[in-house]
Scaffold this active site. Structure first.
Site, PDB file in Angstrom:
ATOM      1  N   ASP A  34      43.916  30.949  22.774  1.00  0.00           N
ATOM      2  CA  ASP A  34      44.359  29.733  22.837  1.00  0.00           C
ATOM      3  C   ASP A  34      45.350  29.375  22.142  1.00  0.00           C
ATOM      4  OD1 ASP A  34      44.600  27.263  24.334  1.00  0.00           O
ATOM      5  OD2 ASP A  34      42.459  26.855  24.569  1.00  0.00           O
ATOM      6  N   ASP A  63      49.885  28.018  27.027  1.00  0.00           N
ATOM      7  CA  ASP A  63      49.754  28.297  25.536  1.00  0.00           C
ATOM      8  C   ASP A  63      47.844  29.430  25.387  1.00  0.00           C
ATOM      9  OD1 ASP A  63      47.987  26.342  26.575  1.00  0.00           O
ATOM     10  OD2 ASP A  63      47.463  25.357  25.220  1.00  0.00           O
ATOM     11  N   GLU A  64      48.048  29.996  27.380  1.00  0.00           N
ATOM     12  CA  GLU A  64      46.785  30.832  27.033  1.00  0.00           C
ATOM     13  C   GLU A  64      47.179  31.665  27.904  1.00  0.00           C
ATOM     14  OE1 GLU A  64      43.289  28.975  28.782  1.00  0.00           O
ATOM     15  OE2 GLU A  64      44.519  27.255  29.155  1.00  0.00           O
TER      16      GLU A  64
HETATM   17 MG   LIG Z   1      45.741  25.083  24.118  1.00  0.00          MG
END
Ligand SMILES: [Mg+2]
Length: 421
Positions: A31, A125-126
């Site tokens: 993340d 973003d993960e």
């Molecule tokens: Mg994040």
């Protein structure tokens, strides 16, 4: 024993040899730390250390992300920009745009894809990465994750935190704990022990409502929930209770599915320039969204079992309603019909308030196979005719219409054909 002892055929022999013991699952959740703010700072290092708000500055702008420095003043994501600026007038407002964030996101995913063949993206973003196959001969999962973190820092100028554990749930909980800029590995077999002291709300499946209900019966930590009888939890909280009984004990067999989000949901939504209070207008916009979503499904050769709508009122309360259908659908008409039903349901149960945002999504996607049940054939089979005099099943006619419209749009552009209501 004769000299000619019959030997097993070779395929049997190999099957009889002792199997290599199965490697324990090693699932990583990566993340990126404050993704949007971090991208802005990678592009403009003068923003480092300053309070930063990512989002549009206009009257109806919303904070997409706030830096730690801005959060100290009470700013947070999903807040109206005007309110955030009242709390922290010195904040710098930036918004490089989706192209830029998308580029960073793709590069991040490229690095993950070079690390393992099993990467499931769950957002810009993960992602979950199955590192089970990363054996000790190459340093194991921990070394692989460190390598990802080093590359993301060197190649993108971003920081990614991660956790490696025996399941997705534990890896997800752990990556939050690893922030900022950390890597955690929960040793094999220690998943339940790792979770036990953590607050119950740390479990991804425990939202505000379930969290409150659990607090009310004295559950504060994940370990408290693990101590409860699984049948009691299921009786109290239904499906969520069943899953909770498992997750609280660190048990989650959900596999990491290569591909990820782009394959799991298709959606369209819009924020209105002015809040909308007319049901007719909402129905019209739902149809446009459903039409685009249906077009994407058909282009990808997929069908969806679940149709959802998302409604955000002018006060930013957001609700969603979804319905899972008996058969997966692809036709615009079927998506529109369900989306409108769901909107009616919202209006009936919640009343109609000024609407700021409206969206349609389909999920539970399956590969395209025309699945006609007797229902579809219905009147056709019985020899009766439909209202327009044709004996063709309705689903087929909808799909033929969709195909014709998709074809025209492919040749003449998206706006060349508009559907009537
Ligand atoms: Mg994040």
């Amino acid at each position: 024993m004769s000299a000619h002892t019959p030997r097993e055929p070779s395929h049997l022999r190999s099957a009889l040899q002792p199997r290599e013991p199965r490697r324990p699952r090693r699932i990583a959740h990566f993340d990126l730390d404050s993704f949007f703010v971090a991208v802005e700072r990678a592009l403009d290092p003068s923003l480092i250390g300053k309070p930063v708000l990512v989002g549009h500055a206009g009257a109806r702008g919303v904070v997409a992300s706030a830096s730690y420095e801005a959060r100290k003043f009470g700013c947070h994501s999903a807040q109206p920009m005007a309110q955030a600026l009242r709390l922290c007038p010195q904040a710098v407002v930036v918004m490089s745009g989706h192209d830029v964030y998308g580029k960073y996101s793709r590069q991040f995913h490229d690095i993950l894809n070079q690390t393992s063949p099993v990467v499931e993206s769950v957002g810009v973003d993960e992602a979950y990465v199955d590192l089970t196959g990363t054996g000790p001969e190459v340093g194991g999962a921990y070394a692989a994750a460190q390598d990802v973190r080093r590359r993301v820092r060197e190649e993108l100028g971003l920081v990614v935190s991660a956790c490696i554990a025996g399941s997705r749930t534990v890896a997800k909980v752990g990556s939050d704990r690893a922030k900022p800029d950390g890597l955690l590995e929960v040793p094999v077999g220690q998943d339940a022990a790792f979770l036990a002291p953590l607050p119950i709300r740390d479990l991804p499946l425990v939202g505000p409502r379930l969290g409150e209900a659990l607090q009310a019966v004295g559950v504060r930590t994940i370990g408290d929930a693990a101590d409860l009888d699984a049948r009691w939890l299921a009786a109290q909280f239904g499906k969520a209770g069943e899953a909770l009984a498992q997750h609280a004990r660190g048990i989650d067999h959900t596999p990491v599915r290569a591909g990820g989000r782009e394959h799991r949901q298709i959606s369209r939504e819009n924020t209105f320039g002015q809040d909308v209070t007319e049901v007719e207008e909402l129905r019209r916009v739902l149809q446009q969204h459903a039409d685009r979503v249906g077009g994407d499904l058909r282009r990808q050769g997929r069908r969806a079992r679940t149709v959802s709508i998302k409604v955000r009122w002018s006060d930013f309360t957001t609700l969603s309603r979804s319905r899972t259908l008996d058969r997966p659908v692809q036709a615009t008409a079927a998506i529109v019909e369900t989306a409108r039903d769901l909107l009616d349901e919202v209006v009936r149960t919640e009343g109609l308030r000024p609407v700021r945002l409206l969206g349609v999504a389909v999920s539970n996607l399956v590969e395209d196979q025309v699945q006609l049940s007797l229902d579809d054939l219905g009147s056709g089979v019985a020899g009766a005719t439909a209202a327009d005099g044709s004996a063709r099943p309705r689903v087929l006619r909808d799909e033929e219409l969709d195909r014709a419209i998709d074809g025209l749009r492919a040749r003449f552009g998206d706006r060349s054909v508009t559907r009537g209501l």
